[in-house]
Design an enzyme around this catalytic site. Structure first.
Site, PDB file in Angstrom:
ATOM      1  N   GLY A  36       5.032  -4.808 -21.333  1.00  0.00           N
ATOM      2  CA  GLY A  36       5.313  -6.286 -21.611  1.00  0.00           C
ATOM      3  C   GLY A  36       5.823  -6.113 -22.966  1.00  0.00           C
ATOM      4  O   GLY A  36       6.355  -4.880 -23.522  1.00  0.00           O
TER       5      GLY A  36
ATOM      6  N   ARG B 102      12.651   0.782 -33.821  1.00  0.00           N
ATOM      7  CA  ARG B 102      11.661   0.286 -33.363  1.00  0.00           C
ATOM      8  C   ARG B 102      10.583   0.808 -32.453  1.00  0.00           C
ATOM      9  O   ARG B 102      10.990   1.513 -31.757  1.00  0.00           O
ATOM     10  CB  ARG B 102      11.908  -1.142 -32.527  1.00  0.00           C
ATOM     11  CG  ARG B 102      10.896  -2.151 -31.935  1.00  0.00           C
ATOM     12  CD  ARG B 102      10.740  -1.855 -30.733  1.00  0.00           C
ATOM     13  NE  ARG B 102       9.916  -3.087 -29.931  1.00  0.00           N
ATOM     14  CZ  ARG B 102       9.120  -2.915 -28.786  1.00  0.00           C
ATOM     15  NH1 ARG B 102       9.718  -1.817 -27.969  1.00  0.00           N
ATOM     16  NH2 ARG B 102       8.385  -3.676 -28.109  1.00  0.00           N
ATOM     17  N   VAL B 103       9.062   0.705 -32.608  1.00  0.00           N
ATOM     18  CA  VAL B 103       8.397   1.412 -31.642  1.00  0.00           C
ATOM     19  C   VAL B 103       7.628   0.340 -30.922  1.00  0.00           C
ATOM     20  O   VAL B 103       6.946  -0.707 -31.499  1.00  0.00           O
ATOM     21  CB  VAL B 103       7.317   2.129 -32.651  1.00  0.00           C
ATOM     22  CG1 VAL B 103       6.479   2.955 -31.556  1.00  0.00           C
ATOM     23  CG2 VAL B 103       8.123   3.457 -33.427  1.00  0.00           C
ATOM     24  N   GLY B 104       7.460   0.436 -29.552  1.00  0.00           N
ATOM     25  CA  GLY B 104       6.787  -0.517 -28.677  1.00  0.00           C
ATOM     26  C   GLY B 104       5.052  -0.051 -28.668  1.00  0.00           C
ATOM     27  O   GLY B 104       4.629   0.736 -29.480  1.00  0.00           O
TER      28      GLY B 104
ATOM     29  N   THR C 155       8.560  -1.227 -19.439  1.00  0.00           N
ATOM     30  CA  THR C 155       7.754   0.081 -18.982  1.00  0.00           C
ATOM     31  C   THR C 155       7.602   0.583 -17.575  1.00  0.00           C
ATOM     32  O   THR C 155       7.548  -0.550 -17.014  1.00  0.00           O
ATOM     33  CB  THR C 155       6.701  -0.077 -20.001  1.00  0.00           C
ATOM     34  OG1 THR C 155       6.958  -0.754 -21.140  1.00  0.00           O
ATOM     35  CG2 THR C 155       6.038   1.228 -19.948  1.00  0.00           C
TER      36      THR C 155
HETATM   37  N1  GLY Z   1       6.187  -2.474 -23.186  1.00  0.00           N
HETATM   38  C1  GLY Z   1       7.482  -1.581 -23.892  1.00  0.00           C
HETATM   39  C2  GLY Z   1       7.670  -1.934 -25.262  1.00  0.00           C
HETATM   40  O1  GLY Z   1       7.644  -2.958 -25.816  1.00  0.00           O
HETATM   41  O2  GLY Z   1       8.459  -1.305 -25.846  1.00  0.00           O
END
Ligand code: GLY
Length: 283
Positions: free
Chosen positions: A220, A197-199, A170
């Site tokens: 991360g 997928r969502v972060g 990110t």
């Molecule tokens: N930190 C970004 C993600 O895991 O999508």
């Protein structure tokens, strides 16, 4: 107290990027308010294909590029989840905050909203992101791949070959300007990862949090950051100890990659368990 902006290029990003981030930080601090400054900073990093956000975002296992971004102030927030084919997801996130009654738009709805608001069709893939996915596919389906801890969970997943018909991190900024706080994040996601997928980045309290006491963004592996509501955890401790101590304590029990930047009314801090490019500008 002087105005300040802090940028990061992602947990795991080389410190050789500090110089280019410094340029982006110096440019952004000239904006008129904290929100405009963080959006400017993050959009500059989105346009730089060395970072995993906007142009240069990682490709998902199925070949698509889906991006997450968020902005937050003390009063409001706006986020887009899994948006596709836009140049600057962070600007769309700002537009969600300023031009809709909602705070988060996802998937096709987010992309459609972007078009209505005048954000043109744009392909964020790069030669590097395409090549990276090709290498991954080859590795995934070759013998011995089950020994690789990053690939193992995907290889043993039911239906993975169908999902793979075929993925760092990110960027973020936090700012205090005229006593107001703002934060912005943008990401192509983790690598490798499934479509859909969502972060942590667009999840308030996980990848981003702003309140009266300060602004925080995280970077991360999103799954671990979400499980710990990391940004809100840091926010809730502001004032109880030195800011750097709070950040270091917050990441101490992570084995996966993680990083944090924060500003409060007294100063700023950054911490990561990996190398992490950062920059700070003041005026
Ligand atoms: N930190 C970004 C993600 O895991 O999508």
């Amino acid at each position: 107290m002087r105005d300040i902006i802090v940028l990061h290029g992602g947990a795991g990003s080389s410190e050789r990027f500090n110089q280019v981030l410094q340029k982006y930080a110096n440019d952004s601090i000239d904006e008129n308010d904290a929100l405009s400054a963080v959006v400017r900073a993050v959009s500059l990093m989105e346009d730089d294909e060395q970072f995993n956000a906007g142009t240069g975002s990682v490709t998902r296992i199925d070949g698509s590029i889906q991006m997450d971004a968020a902005v937050m102030t003390e009063q409001s927030l706006g986020a887009v989840i899994n948006i596709e084919r836009v140049k600057n997801p962070v600007m769309v996130a700002r537009s969600v905050m300023e031009n809709t009654p909602h705070v988060i738009l996802s998937g096709d709805g987010a992309t459609e909203f972007a078009r209505v608001m005048g954000f043109e069709d744009y392909n964020p893939s790069t030669e590097r992101s395409v090549a990276r996915r090709e290498i991954l596919l080859k590795k995934m389906f070759s013998s011995g791949s089950e020994q690789d801890p990053a690939l193992k969970p995907f290889i043993s997943m039911k239906g993975i070959r169908e999902l793979a018909r075929y993925t760092t991190d990110t960027v973020g900024a936090v700012c205090r300007m005229d006593g107001a706080f703002a934060a912005a994040v943008s990401t192509g996601g983790a690598f490798p990862m499934l479509r859909g997928r969502v972060g942590d980045s667009p999840i308030p309290g996980s990848g981003i949090y702003v309140g009266k006491k300060g602004a925080i963004v995280a970077t991360g592996i999103g799954e671990e950051i979400i499980k710990k509501s990391l940004s809100f955890k840091v926010y809730s401790e502001i004032g109880a100890a030195d800011l750097l101590e709070i950040l270091e304590k917050a990441i101490a029990d992570f084995s996966s990659s993680v990083g944090l930047i924060a500003v409060d009314e007294h100063g700023h801090a950054s911490a990561s368990n990996r190398e992490m490019a950062t920059a700070v500008a003041r005026k």
